[in-house]
Design an enzyme around this catalytic site. Structure first.
Site, PDB file in Angstrom:
ATOM      1  N   PRO A  16     -25.932   6.492  -1.887  1.00  0.00           N
ATOM      2  CA  PRO A  16     -26.322   7.790  -2.442  1.00  0.00           C
ATOM      3  C   PRO A  16     -27.617   7.637  -3.233  1.00  0.00           C
ATOM      4  O   PRO A  16     -27.741   6.705  -4.034  1.00  0.00           O
ATOM      5  CB  PRO A  16     -25.163   8.152  -3.379  1.00  0.00           C
ATOM      6  CG  PRO A  16     -24.459   6.868  -3.670  1.00  0.00           C
ATOM      7  CD  PRO A  16     -24.752   5.916  -2.538  1.00  0.00           C
ATOM      8  N   MET A  17     -28.579   8.518  -3.005  1.00  0.00           N
ATOM      9  CA  MET A  17     -29.832   8.464  -3.781  1.00  0.00           C
ATOM     10  C   MET A  17     -30.290   9.888  -4.094  1.00  0.00           C
ATOM     11  O   MET A  17     -30.579  10.668  -3.181  1.00  0.00           O
ATOM     12  CB  MET A  17     -30.920   7.703  -3.014  1.00  0.00           C
ATOM     13  CG  MET A  17     -30.726   6.193  -3.029  1.00  0.00           C
ATOM     14  SD  MET A  17     -32.087   5.313  -2.260  1.00  0.00           S
ATOM     15  CE  MET A  17     -31.718   5.571  -0.536  1.00  0.00           C
ATOM     16  N   GLN A  70     -20.503  12.569  -3.483  1.00  0.00           N
ATOM     17  CA  GLN A  70     -20.406  11.814  -4.735  1.00  0.00           C
ATOM     18  C   GLN A  70     -20.389  12.747  -5.944  1.00  0.00           C
ATOM     19  O   GLN A  70     -21.264  13.603  -6.083  1.00  0.00           O
ATOM     20  CB  GLN A  70     -21.569  10.829  -4.880  1.00  0.00           C
ATOM     21  CG  GLN A  70     -21.288   9.861  -6.033  1.00  0.00           C
ATOM     22  CD  GLN A  70     -22.458   8.984  -6.406  1.00  0.00           C
ATOM     23  OE1 GLN A  70     -23.496   9.485  -6.831  1.00  0.00           O
ATOM     24  NE2 GLN A  70     -22.288   7.677  -6.275  1.00  0.00           N
ATOM     25  N   CYS A 100     -24.449   5.513 -12.649  1.00  0.00           N
ATOM     26  CA  CYS A 100     -25.770   6.083 -12.926  1.00  0.00           C
ATOM     27  C   CYS A 100     -26.201   5.779 -14.368  1.00  0.00           C
ATOM     28  O   CYS A 100     -25.489   6.096 -15.318  1.00  0.00           O
ATOM     29  CB  CYS A 100     -25.747   7.591 -12.705  1.00  0.00           C
ATOM     30  SG  CYS A 100     -27.350   8.331 -13.082  1.00  0.00           S
ATOM     31  N   ASN A 200     -23.733  -3.886  -2.827  1.00  0.00           N
ATOM     32  CA  ASN A 200     -24.986  -3.119  -2.860  1.00  0.00           C
ATOM     33  C   ASN A 200     -25.976  -3.823  -3.792  1.00  0.00           C
ATOM     34  O   ASN A 200     -25.576  -4.448  -4.774  1.00  0.00           O
ATOM     35  CB  ASN A 200     -24.663  -1.694  -3.356  1.00  0.00           C
ATOM     36  CG  ASN A 200     -25.898  -0.872  -3.715  1.00  0.00           C
ATOM     37  OD1 ASN A 200     -26.021  -0.403  -4.851  1.00  0.00           O
ATOM     38  ND2 ASN A 200     -26.798  -0.692  -2.775  1.00  0.00           N
ATOM     39  N   GLY A 201     -27.260  -3.709  -3.449  1.00  0.00           N
ATOM     40  CA  GLY A 201     -28.295  -4.220  -4.343  1.00  0.00           C
ATOM     41  C   GLY A 201     -29.209  -5.230  -3.692  1.00  0.00           C
ATOM     42  O   GLY A 201     -28.794  -6.307  -3.289  1.00  0.00           O
ATOM     43  N   ASP A 202     -30.478  -4.808  -3.542  1.00  0.00           N
ATOM     44  CA  ASP A 202     -31.563  -5.706  -3.115  1.00  0.00           C
ATOM     45  C   ASP A 202     -31.495  -6.134  -1.657  1.00  0.00           C
ATOM     46  O   ASP A 202     -32.064  -7.163  -1.298  1.00  0.00           O
ATOM     47  CB  ASP A 202     -31.616  -6.958  -4.004  1.00  0.00           C
ATOM     48  CG  ASP A 202     -31.885  -6.617  -5.464  1.00  0.00           C
ATOM     49  OD1 ASP A 202     -32.297  -5.469  -5.735  1.00  0.00           O
ATOM     50  OD2 ASP A 202     -31.676  -7.483  -6.327  1.00  0.00           O
ATOM     51  N   GLY A 224     -29.872   1.045  -0.183  1.00  0.00           N
ATOM     52  CA  GLY A 224     -30.566   2.127  -0.873  1.00  0.00           C
ATOM     53  C   GLY A 224     -32.058   2.079  -0.605  1.00  0.00           C
ATOM     54  O   GLY A 224     -32.538   2.504   0.458  1.00  0.00           O
ATOM     55  N   ARG A 225     -32.816   1.499  -1.535  1.00  0.00           N
ATOM     56  CA  ARG A 225     -34.277   1.567  -1.456  1.00  0.00           C
ATOM     57  C   ARG A 225     -34.866   0.993  -0.177  1.00  0.00           C
ATOM     58  O   ARG A 225     -35.939   1.416   0.255  1.00  0.00           O
ATOM     59  CB  ARG A 225     -34.877   0.866  -2.687  1.00  0.00           C
ATOM     60  CG  ARG A 225     -34.627   1.624  -3.988  1.00  0.00           C
ATOM     61  CD  ARG A 225     -34.850   0.745  -5.192  1.00  0.00           C
ATOM     62  NE  ARG A 225     -33.908  -0.368  -5.230  1.00  0.00           N
ATOM     63  CZ  ARG A 225     -34.045  -1.451  -5.984  1.00  0.00           C
ATOM     64  NH1 ARG A 225     -35.100  -1.565  -6.769  1.00  0.00           N
ATOM     65  NH2 ARG A 225     -33.126  -2.408  -5.966  1.00  0.00           N
TER      66      ARG A 225
HETATM   67  C1  LIG Z   1     -34.294   7.247  -6.286  1.00  0.00           C
HETATM   68  C2  LIG Z   1     -32.899   6.735  -6.429  1.00  0.00           C
HETATM   69  C3  LIG Z   1     -31.866   7.615  -6.640  1.00  0.00           C
HETATM   70  C4  LIG Z   1     -30.553   7.147  -6.793  1.00  0.00           C
HETATM   71  N1  LIG Z   1     -29.538   8.050  -6.959  1.00  0.00           N
HETATM   72  C5  LIG Z   1     -28.253   7.609  -7.003  1.00  0.00           C
HETATM   73  C6  LIG Z   1     -27.168   8.532  -7.034  1.00  0.00           C
HETATM   74  O1  LIG Z   1     -27.340   9.753  -7.000  1.00  0.00           O
HETATM   75  N2  LIG Z   1     -25.915   8.016  -7.097  1.00  0.00           N
HETATM   76  C7  LIG Z   1     -25.671   6.663  -7.115  1.00  0.00           C
HETATM   77  O2  LIG Z   1     -24.524   6.241  -7.159  1.00  0.00           O
HETATM   78  N3  LIG Z   1     -26.683   5.780  -7.063  1.00  0.00           N
HETATM   79  C8  LIG Z   1     -27.952   6.215  -6.988  1.00  0.00           C
HETATM   80  N4  LIG Z   1     -28.969   5.319  -6.874  1.00  0.00           N
HETATM   81  C9  LIG Z   1     -28.647   3.868  -6.806  1.00  0.00           C
HETATM   82  C10 LIG Z   1     -28.486   3.409  -5.360  1.00  0.00           C
HETATM   83  O3  LIG Z   1     -27.392   4.045  -4.731  1.00  0.00           O
HETATM   84  C11 LIG Z   1     -28.286   1.882  -5.294  1.00  0.00           C
HETATM   85  O4  LIG Z   1     -27.123   1.558  -6.004  1.00  0.00           O
HETATM   86  C12 LIG Z   1     -29.444   1.120  -5.908  1.00  0.00           C
HETATM   87  O5  LIG Z   1     -30.683   1.643  -5.470  1.00  0.00           O
HETATM   88  C13 LIG Z   1     -29.365  -0.379  -5.558  1.00  0.00           C
HETATM   89  O6  LIG Z   1     -29.394  -0.574  -4.156  1.00  0.00           O
HETATM   90  P1  LIG Z   1     -30.754  -0.985  -3.394  1.00  0.00           P
HETATM   91  O7  LIG Z   1     -31.251  -2.265  -3.999  1.00  0.00           O
HETATM   92  O8  LIG Z   1     -30.341  -1.145  -1.951  1.00  0.00           O
HETATM   93  O9  LIG Z   1     -31.739   0.109  -3.609  1.00  0.00           O
HETATM   94  C14 LIG Z   1     -30.277   5.753  -6.731  1.00  0.00           C
HETATM   95  C15 LIG Z   1     -31.328   4.878  -6.517  1.00  0.00           C
HETATM   96  C16 LIG Z   1     -32.621   5.338  -6.342  1.00  0.00           C
HETATM   97  C17 LIG Z   1     -33.742   4.353  -6.078  1.00  0.00           C
END
Ligand SMILES: Cc1cc2nc3c(=O)[nH]c(=O)nc-3n(C[C@H](O)[C@H](O)[C@H](O)COP(=O)(O)O)c2cc1C
Length: 317
Positions: A16-17, A70, A100, A200-202, A224-225
């Site tokens: 979720p982002m 979510q 969050c 999750n993460g990186d 995510g990113r």
């Molecule tokens: C712009 C942005 C918005 C995000 N919004 C949410 C969100 O609404 N809910 C949530 O649980 N995590 C949110 N996250 C966190 C991501 O779901 C994820 O946990 C985090 O980016 C780490 O994963 P990654 O390294 O693959 O990016 C957000 C992250 C980013 C960068």
């Protein structure tokens, strides 16, 4: 894999982002094989008030399945009511945000701030469980800060409350996105829980995803990113994990996908907001490409769809 009674085809999930995983983006990501995608976090209180803006977040489409909605909040009764509203919209799963770190959320005691109060967190999850038979998951961080790393405690509370899976982004809330995610914590949760653990993460490459699964034995990875401007990453991870080939999209494939994403964005948000909101995606889609810097300068100013399409056409030609 299964989350509760929900069968999921691949163990690669779209995270979720906020401001990114809206319906247009999810429709774009689906054909690449994500097992499940999530809406951005939605205020449980906003849902109950039935505000137009909040209700738009839960809009979906038959191609947008399976979908997790979510929710965030910290009041058991409000979360229970919100869960019932979501259930009426025929979604597949509900995810509870306890990760969050954004100020406007944590100052209300919700998001990652709820991890500081395990008793209340447990009460919220129990109420949510009683309110629905849909699969329920929770997304947590490693804790509030380095002195309060209680992810395992919260994850166990989720399991004891009858939640069906736990996702973890193993950084504390006060870390934001700094330093590296501590994947060893994903492994600790996996060893201690009976329900599926989603790591999750990186994750930026298929190799990262394989390494996370090998090191932690997590049941699924959540990206995510890494998908920003690069939804193909999902297909490459799915393929790599199954011993297949990875690919780099051609310029023509990129252009076609960007235009489709833009069209979906305009259809969903309307011309003005749809194009403005798309600027960030244009920047991500062309990051690192030849001549991208000049394109990006212009892309930051586009205001209508015809202009955007012309700009892309000139660039990709
Ligand atoms: C712009 C942005 C918005 C995000 N919004 C949410 C969100 O609404 N809910 C949530 O649980 N995590 C949110 N996250 C966190 C991501 O779901 C994820 O946990 C985090 O980016 C780490 O994963 P990654 O390294 O693959 O990016 C957000 C992250 C980013 C960068």
């Amino acid at each position: 894999m299964n989350i509760g009674h929900l069968q999921i085809k691949t163990n690669v999930f779209l995270a979720p982002m906020a401001g990114i995983t809206d319906l247009p983006f999810r429709i774009i990501a689906r054909p690449f094989g994500c097992g499940i995608a999530f809406t951005e976090m939605i205020s449980a209180a906003g849902l109950i008030r039935n505000t137009k803006k909040t209700m738009r977040y839960i809009e979906s489409d038959p191609s947008d399945r399976p979908l997790g909605i979510q929710l965030f909040g910290n009041e058991p009764a409000i979360l229970a009511d919100a869960v019932k509203i979501v259930e009426q919209h025929g979604v597949d799963l509900i995810d509870f945000n306890m990760g969050c770190p954004v100020k406007k959320v944590v100052k209300t005691g919700a998001g990652a701030a709820l991890m500081k109060d395990p008793k209340l967190a447990g009460a919220v999850m129990e109420k949510m469980r009683k309110a629905t038979s849909l699969p329920l998951t929770v997304k947590i961080r490693s804790g509030w800060n380095a002195r309060q790393l209680n992810a395992l405690e919260i994850a166990k509370l989720a399991e004891d409350s009858g939640f069906d899976a736990v996702s973890i982004h193993p950084r504390s809330a006060d870390q934001g996105f700094s330093s590296r995610a501590d994947w060893s914590l994903i492994g600790t949760l996996k060893q201690s829980l009976h329900i599926p653990v989603i790591g999750n993460g990186d994750i930026r490459t298929p190799q990262d995803a394989a390494r996370m699964i090998n090191e932690t034995k997590c049941d699924a990875v959540m990206i995510g990113r890494g998908v920003l401007g690069n939804p193909w990453l999902i297909a490459n991870i799915v393929s790599y994990l199954n011993g297949g080939e990875t690919f780099v999209p051609s310029l023509a494939e990129r252009e076609a996908l960007i235009i489709r994403h833009l069209e979906l964005s305009v259809k969903f948000f309307g011309d003005r907001v749809g194009v403005r909101d798309f600027r960030k995606h244009l920047l991500w889609y062309t990051k690192g490409l030849h001549g991208g810097a000049r394109f990006r300068e212009k892309a930051g100013q586009i205001s209508d769809m015809a202009e955007a399409i012309q700009l892309m056409h000139d660039y990709f030609c």
